[in-house]
Design an enzyme around this catalytic site. Structure first.
Site: not given
Length: 337
Positions: A45, A196, A134-135, A9, A157
């Site tokens: 959620l 973002k 890619d981080e 979701a 992260y």
């Protein structure tokens, strides 16, 4: 074929579900013919998960939604039997939130992945597609990362995602599980949660507000439309080699300042709407993926160029205020980029 999609979701996961269920025959626009007999979405959620993201396929009889956490081993054991493939998107993914508090990232991204891997091993799931970023590679001044590049994550992260990547690959090497890992560059497109950079900037500008630009705006990112990302994942799900990593990139690098300029132009705004802010802690300077492997082995080529993809994305946010306005009004979208 029955597919379990974790985090289905969310922004990228819901695109994958819509792609699986919304394309007749499963072979339009370069999408592999996966043709699932059933798709189960398992999603907790949390703030960025949204059932409205699945509205276009909500009436499909093949879709089952389960509200739950991937860290809940009993629930995963209940849901998983009968599935042939797991495509694992579920993750905490926002760098700024990880800097403010790393615990949810370690819990979901590492322990949650381990819970899924253990269950997949118990139930004999045929393929486990682990979706990463890619981080995990860190930052690169020149050139592009291949899949064999050493991992050097710089944020909580990315460190948690690197840990989950290594766990997934370890289950292949230790137990012989059919695991494949994908690592993508920065995604954009419709249904992206407005914290973002692209949806944050676009929605702020559409509302007449300002946008925050980190540091000198010189950080470089490779931009990948979410549909191209999901096409790449589908190719890996169908034909990727077990135990391998595949980079999925978009092929267009921009500085954050260049991206901001394009978004200002698309929204009819000027540079007076940009507010410089202090740079993010440990901010990676440049990301760049080498996609030779997925191109040569699986035939992946990005199909949506940034000019057209960005224009379509801005248009989607302009035309779908009913989707994003409640998220921002409810305070769920942090004003960070």
């Amino acid at each position: 074929m029955r597919i379990l999609v974790t985090g289905g979701a969310g922004f990228i996961g819901s695109e994958y579900v819509r792609m699986l269920l919304g394309v007749p025959g499963g072979n339009a626009a370069g999408v592999p013919a996966l043709e699932p007999s059933g798709v189960t979405v398992l999603d907790a959620l949390t703030y960025s998960g949204n059932r409205a993201n699945l509205a276009p396929v909500a009436g499909d009889s093949r879709l089952r939604f389960v509200h739950g956490d991937i860290c809940d081993a009993a629930l995963v054991d209940e849901v998983l039997p009968g599935h042939d493939v797991i495509v694992h998107f579920a993750a905490e993914s926002h760098v700024d939130r990880s800097i403010a508090g790393a615990a949810p990232f370690v819990t979901t991204n590492v322990l949650g992945t381990q819970t899924l891997l253990d269950a997949a091993l118990r139930h004999g799931v045929g393929r486990f597609v682990h979706v990463s970023t890619d981080e995990v590679y860190g930052s690169i001044d020149t050139g592009s990362w291949t899949e064999t590049w050493p991992l050097a994550p710089n944020s909580p992260y990315s460190a948690s995602k690197a840990g989950s990547d290594l766990l997934a690959l370890a289950y292949h090497r230790t137990h012989g599980m059919d695991v494949v890992v994908t690592r993508c560059s920065n995604n954009y497109g419709p249904y992206q949660f407005p914290e973002k950079v692209i949806p944050l900037f676009v929605t702020n500008l559409l509302d007449g507000g300002t946008v925050p630009l980190y540091g000198d705006g010189g950080n470089v990112r490779d931009w990948l439309h979410v549909h191209d990302h999901c096409r790449g994942i589908a190719l890996v799900q169908q034909r990727g080699r077990a135990g391998e990593v595949y980079n999925i990139g978009g092929g267009t690098e921009l500085t954050n300042k260049e991206l901001t300029g394009r978004l200002l132009e698309s929204c009819g705004a000027g540079w007076e709407r940009v507010v410089p802010v202090a740079d993010r802690k440990g901010h990676d300077r440049r990301y760049s993926l080498d996609i030779t492997k997925i191109n040569e082995e699986l035939g992946y080529v990005p199909s949506i160029d940034l000019e057209h993809g960005l224009a379509a994305t801005v248009r989607w946010y302009r035309e779908n205020r009913q989707w994003w306005e409640p998220l921002k009004a409810g305070g769920k979208a942090a004003v960070v980029a």
